[in-house]
Design an enzyme around this catalytic site. Structure first.
Site, PDB file in Angstrom:
ATOM      1  N   LYS A  69      -3.131  12.255  -3.201  1.00 46.84           N
ATOM      2  CA  LYS A  69      -2.209  12.515  -2.099  1.00 46.84           C
ATOM      3  C   LYS A  69      -0.856  13.008  -2.611  1.00 46.84           C
ATOM      4  O   LYS A  69       0.040  13.303  -1.838  1.00 46.84           O
ATOM      5  CB  LYS A  69      -2.007  11.248  -1.271  1.00 46.84           C
ATOM      6  CG  LYS A  69      -3.236  10.846  -0.466  1.00 46.84           C
ATOM      7  CD  LYS A  69      -2.929   9.650   0.415  1.00 46.84           C
ATOM      8  CE  LYS A  69      -4.164   8.900   0.837  1.00 46.84           C
ATOM      9  NZ  LYS A  69      -4.876   9.529   1.954  1.00 46.84           N
ATOM     10  N   GLN A 122       0.698   6.499   1.012  1.00 46.81           N
ATOM     11  CA  GLN A 122       1.445   7.566   1.678  1.00 46.81           C
ATOM     12  C   GLN A 122       2.841   7.728   1.084  1.00 46.81           C
ATOM     13  O   GLN A 122       3.288   8.838   0.833  1.00 46.81           O
ATOM     14  CB  GLN A 122       1.567   7.276   3.181  1.00 46.81           C
ATOM     15  CG  GLN A 122       0.259   7.369   3.948  1.00 46.81           C
ATOM     16  CD  GLN A 122      -0.336   8.776   3.924  1.00 46.81           C
ATOM     17  OE1 GLN A 122       0.384   9.771   3.835  1.00 46.81           O
ATOM     18  NE2 GLN A 122      -1.645   8.855   4.006  1.00 46.81           N
ATOM     19  N   ASP A 150       0.873  -1.171   0.000  1.00 46.49           N
ATOM     20  CA  ASP A 150       0.000   0.000   0.000  1.00 46.49           C
ATOM     21  C   ASP A 150       0.915   1.228   0.000  1.00 46.49           C
ATOM     22  O   ASP A 150       1.490   1.576   1.030  1.00 46.49           O
ATOM     23  CB  ASP A 150      -0.902  -0.039   1.236  1.00 46.49           C
ATOM     24  CG  ASP A 150      -1.725   1.230   1.386  1.00 46.49           C
ATOM     25  OD1 ASP A 150      -1.551   2.160   0.578  1.00 46.49           O
ATOM     26  OD2 ASP A 150      -2.534   1.287   2.325  1.00 46.49           O
ATOM     27  N   CYS A 161      -8.840   5.982   9.916  1.00 42.79           N
ATOM     28  CA  CYS A 161      -9.098   4.724   9.185  1.00 42.79           C
ATOM     29  C   CYS A 161      -8.129   3.641   9.616  1.00 42.79           C
ATOM     30  O   CYS A 161      -7.660   2.852   8.783  1.00 42.79           O
ATOM     31  CB  CYS A 161      -9.024   4.912   7.681  1.00 42.79           C
ATOM     32  SG  CYS A 161     -10.225   6.074   7.069  1.00 42.79           S
TER      33      CYS A 161
HETATM   34  C1  LIG Z   1      -1.923   4.233   3.992  1.00 39.91           C
HETATM   35  C2  LIG Z   1      -3.162   4.499   3.202  1.00 39.91           C
HETATM   36  N1  LIG Z   1      -3.700   3.535   2.459  1.00 39.91           N
HETATM   37  C3  LIG Z   1      -4.792   3.725   1.722  1.00 39.91           C
HETATM   38  C4  LIG Z   1      -5.447   4.929   1.705  1.00 39.91           C
HETATM   39  C5  LIG Z   1      -6.692   5.054   0.896  1.00 39.91           C
HETATM   40  O1  LIG Z   1      -6.599   5.982  -0.097  1.00 39.91           O
HETATM   41  P1  LIG Z   1      -7.901   6.355  -0.945  1.00 39.91           P
HETATM   42  O2  LIG Z   1      -8.924   6.805   0.049  1.00 39.91           O
HETATM   43  O3  LIG Z   1      -7.447   7.430  -1.849  1.00 39.91           O
HETATM   44  O4  LIG Z   1      -8.335   5.113  -1.644  1.00 39.91           O
HETATM   45  C6  LIG Z   1      -4.932   5.976   2.471  1.00 39.91           C
HETATM   46  C7  LIG Z   1      -5.590   7.302   2.481  1.00 39.91           C
HETATM   47  O5  LIG Z   1      -6.321   7.688   3.336  1.00 39.91           O
HETATM   48  C8  LIG Z   1      -3.783   5.750   3.244  1.00 39.91           C
HETATM   49  O6  LIG Z   1      -3.266   6.719   4.019  1.00 39.91           O
END
Ligand SMILES: Cc1ncc(COP(=O)(O)O)c(C=O)c1O
Lengths: 407, 150
Positions: A222, A199, A196, A362
């Site tokens: 981001k 970030q 993932d 989250c």
């Molecule tokens: C570590 C990480 N993974 C995944 C996401 C999910 O990104 P998105 O909401 O753009 O799908 C985020 C963003 O909040 C994140 O910080």
């Protein structure tokens, strides 16, 4: 680093009468003028559906769209453009893997290895898959200092492990995980690795070929790009072996009443009309990042983070979660000020023009491990300044006094 | 001085309830217990009621959350203790309308510590915090009614 603030029009405004200080780039970054203009330019001069029209506009839009794919591919060091799939965000990119790769490859009793610092985006899709298949989720714990517990990782990894899904950089702790080590070990037991990168890719130089990960997922929003664009990188030979994720237009070769055939990758995974304008504008975000230089951005953020940590450490009754060394983390600091709930802190700082994040970010599993219901979080990007950090620290100190007034 | 104008939200009455919550903790015996949760911010509240002859004769609560959610829950206990269920339900409706951003509030009802919460209206993102205890109380009463009508 040169002063980039004039390039970000949104920063030049007052909030509640105070100059805006935006410290929530980990949630989403602000956009430079070039990106905003590219969006407008697309809709004013180029708007047409791609991969379908045999007329001028459609061709132009298709070329620009595919140019972004080329740029993304170069930006993350992929060997082939066809390993870049456009989705709508990182979450969808991860779900794509959970459906297309996961349903094909995960069987009852198989183990999926996650970490306690995963964002819900890299946790819930695996939960759903595990429930459907009768697979087992295992979690790599974190140490007191906010690092992955590598010893435990070594023990958790077995020949039952089919997938390691791990964040490159924690959106709460800022921790940068030792991917090379994790990936080498995981591959040694035959597991695939999904990273993932939501970030990390915005703040660090990333090279997926050197990392040798099987999948790498992130979001454009981001990293100075527009919302509504995500990227999944996958090794081409793996992507080729997978069934489609979503079915529909754009992804097919031939459709018959009973069956269809698929386009080659990456198009097999890009069903329906994508966010064309945003993908095209995303190229400008990558240009911008490259123009400044990812190494320069990293150094700038390291300095801001160290500057902030140094001052935060001196504040009484303040707890910081995660590594204390800016060399080992990104520009993300989570903390709590005793007696003041993060939401109250959020409101207090907002009143002074400072935008921070407060809540579980989250990452409810991580919150439980930290034994807190929520934290406050600041996160930095190339447009933040040491002066902004100083104002934030000053207001933070005043917040405690304000909250305890009359007692 | 920082935080000018915020006193409207963080009145001293509210900070006082936050720091010294009333009727905080479990009851020795209760007739109904209800948990409330705000998934947006993770705030959590548990309310216990003792109900005799149609009146709330005792109330206890605990939970985790911001000053607004905790103070509002504490104020609530003082508002409803000893009241009939009908009166309590009326109070809940009153409070909900008081939390509408443009809510009309009849002056005579907006009294005592409850009035201190009226400032929350101007901070839309915090209204949910103020409501958590009240909606949980409402669910508790509905649950009690369901048990006792069947
Ligand atoms: C570590 C990480 N993974 C995944 C996401 C999910 O990104 P998105 O909401 O753009 O799908 C985020 C963003 O909040 C994140 O910080």
């Amino acid at each position: 680093m040169k002063n980039v603030r004039p390039d970000f029009p949104i920063l030049d405004q007052r909030v509640h009468g105070k100059p805006l200080i935006y410290l929530d780039s980990a949630a989403t970054s602000q956009k430079p003028k070039t990106v905003i203009e590219a969006l407008s330019h697309y809709y004013s001069t180029m708007n047409a559906n791609i991969h379908r029209g045999i007329y001028y506009l459609s061709e132009e839009a298709t070329i620009a769209f595919e140019k972004t794919r080329r740029k993304v591919s170069e930006f993350i060091g992929a060997k082939e453009d066809r390993s870049i799939i456009f989705t709508h965000n990182a979450t969808e990119a991860i779900n794509l893997v959970a459906h297309a790769w996961g349903r094909k490859n995960i069987k009852e009793g198989d183990e999926i290895l996650l970490t306690h610092m995963e964002h819900h985006s890299n946790l819930v899709p695996w939960q759903l898959l595990a429930q459907e298949k009768g697979a087992v989720l295992k979690y790599i714990p974190i140490t007191k200092e906010g690092f992955l517990d590598i010893e435990r990782f070594n023990n958790l990894l077995t020949d039952r492990t089919k997938l390691l899904a791990v964040t490159h950089m924690s959106n709460v702790l800022g921790t940068i995980n030792p991917l090379s080590h994790l990936i080498t070990k995981a591959h040694a037991v035959g597991a695939k690795v999904l990273v993932d990168g939501a970030q990390a890719v915005a703040h660090l130089k990333v090279n997926v070929s050197e990392l040798d990960c099987d999948f790498y997922a992130f979001s454009a929003h981001k990293m100075l790009g527009p919302t509504g664009v995500g990227v999944l990188y996958g090794k081409p030979e793996i992507l080729e072996s997978l069934p489609p994720f979503l079915g529909g237009g754009e992804m097919i070769l031939e459709v018959h009443e009973e069956y269809s055939t698929w386009k080659p990758i990456p198009y097999k995974f890009e069903a329906g009309t994508p966010n064309i304008g945003a993908v095209i504008a995303f190229a400008k975000a990558l240009d911008y990042l490259e123009h400044i230089g990812m190494d320069v951005i990293r150094e700038h953020e390291k300095a801001l983070t160290q500057h902030a940590l140094y001052q935060l450490k001196e504040i009484d009754h303040l707890t910081i979660y995660g590594p204390m060394d800016a060399n080992l983390k990104g520009g993300v600091i989570s903390f709590n000020l005793e007696d003041i709930h993060p939401h109250d802190l959020g409101t207090l700082l907002d009143h002074e023009g400072i935008a921070i994040r407060a809540g579980h970010h989250c990452a409810q599993v991580l919150m439980k491990k930290l034994n807190v219901p929520a934290t406050a979080r600041v996160s930095f990007y190339l447009y933040n300044t040491p002066q902004e950090v100083d104002i934030f620290i000053d207001i933070l100190k005043k917040a405690r006094r304000y909250f305890n007034r009359g007692l | 001085m920082a935080f000018e104008g915020l006193d409207e939200l963080y009145r001293e009455v509210i900070l006082d309830h936050f720091k010294s919550p009333r009727h905080h903790g479990k009851l020795l015996s209760h007739d109904v217990e209800q948990e409330g949760f705000n998934p947006l911010c993770g705030d959590q509240i548990i309310v216990q009621l003792k109900i005799d002859e149609g009146k709330v004769t005792n109330i206890g609560w605990w939970g985790k959350g911001c000053s607004i959610s905790q103070a509002s829950s504490s104020i609530l206990t003082e508002e409803i203790l000893g009241k009939t269920l009908q009166e309590v339900e009326h109070k809940i409706q009153f409070f909900k309308s008081m939390m509408q951003p443009q809510g009309e509030v009849s002056k005579n009802e907006e009294e005592g510590d409850l009035e201190a919460l009226s400032g929350v209206r101007k901070f839309p993102v915090r209204i949910k915090c103020a409501l958590l205890g009240w909606t949980t109380l409402e669910e508790a009463i509905n649950l009690w009614k369901k048990i006792h009508n069947s």
